[in-house]
Design an enzyme around this catalytic site. Structure first.
Site, short mmCIF file in Angstrom:
data_model
loop_
_atom_site.label_atom_id
_atom_site.label_comp_id
_atom_site.label_asym_id
_atom_site.label_seq_id
_atom_site.Cartn_x
_atom_site.Cartn_y
_atom_site.Cartn_z
N TYR A 10 92.66 30.17 26.82
CA TYR A 10 93.26 31.14 25.91
C TYR A 10 94.10 30.44 24.85
CZ TYR A 10 95.81 35.34 24.44
OH TYR A 10 96.35 36.38 23.71
N LYS A 37 93.51 30.41 20.75
CA LYS A 37 94.50 30.92 19.81
C LYS A 37 95.02 29.83 18.88
CE LYS A 37 94.37 35.20 21.19
NZ LYS A 37 93.87 36.26 20.29
#
Length: 259
Positions: free
Chosen positions: A167, A171
């Site tokens: 994740y 990002k």
């Protein structure tokens, strides 16, 4: 599909007459962003990949409040499907003024236990999904010589986060994508920015164990969680005319976590 006719388009509002595509808009932060843009007069195209029912309920709510909305089912990680979605939008509306890349998934685990499948799924949706929509819309933005792209990153992409290597990488990648595309499109009047939410009160964070929620709040200098509205307001600002000279920036809406 739920939509209003042309006579019911909101005439007022800062974003009146604008066409806004919001990916992953059926719940959480995406839902709040869609609601906010619609309240300012934009015609909101609600992209979803999971629950059609939630997307249609949101569209119906927007319509009831005097706005205009359409639901578009598409897995943004699928390059070809994204192309078809964009083609459908341009055929019907002729343009897209605002693109909000919000679609995202999590598959948390420690790096020593993370499967290749879970790593790939998160990168495919969160990062490649944004590439796909930007890639297919970029020619239209350049032709228009206008447009606003807002990518929803995360404080995890700025600071990193244990158990979220996939994740955080996705990002952080969004931040690099934002800055590169901003440089490419700036001369044609297209602004590209990222918003990095911190610990936000959503269905996802409410489902966390109490100790995890307490630890999250403890990491916020302001001592509280943020709201979906905090993120939606920032996106709305970047999507509007007041942000015409802002591009390539990452705005952390995180109560000070990334200080």
């Amino acid at each position: 599909m739920v939509e209003t006719d042309n006579n019911s388009i909101s005439r007022g509002g800062e974003l009146a007459g604008k066409i806004a595509l919001v990916t992953g808009a059926s719940r959480g932060i995406g839902r709040g962003i869609a609601q906010k843009l619609a309240s300012l007069g934009a015609t909101v195209l609600i992209n979803y990949n999971g629950s059609r029912e939630r997307a249609e309920a949101l569209a119906a709510e927007i319509v009831e409040n005097g706005g205009q909305a359409q639901c578009l089912g598409c897995d943004v990680s699928d390059f070809t499907a994204c192309g078809s979605m964009v083609e459908e939008i341009i055929k019907k509306y002729g343009r897209v003024d605002i693109l909000v890349n919000n679609a995202g998934v999590t598959r948390d685990n420690l790096i020593m236990r993370m499967s290749e499948e879970d790593y790939d799924r998160v990168l495919d949706t969160n990062l490649k999904g944004a590439f796909n929509t930007i890639r297919h819309l970029s020619r239209h933005f350049l032709k228009q010589r206008s447009g606003k792209i807002v990518n929803i990153s995360s404080v995890s992409g700025v600071l990193g986060n244990p158990g979220q290597a996939n994740y955080s990488a996705s990002k952080a990648g969004l931040i690099g994508l934002t800055k590169s595309v901003a440089r490419e499109l700036a001369s044609r009047g297209v602004c590209v920015n990222a918003v990095a939410p911190g610990f936000i009160d959503t269905d996802m964070t409410r489902a966390l164990p109490e100790k995890a929620r307490e630890a999250g709040v403890a990491a916020v200098p302001m001592g509280r969680m943020g709201s979906v509205e905090d993120i939606a307001e920032t996106v709305a600002f970047l999507a509007g005319e007041r942000a015409n000279y802002i591009t390539g920036q990452v705005i952390c809406v995180d109560g000070g976590m990334a200080i």
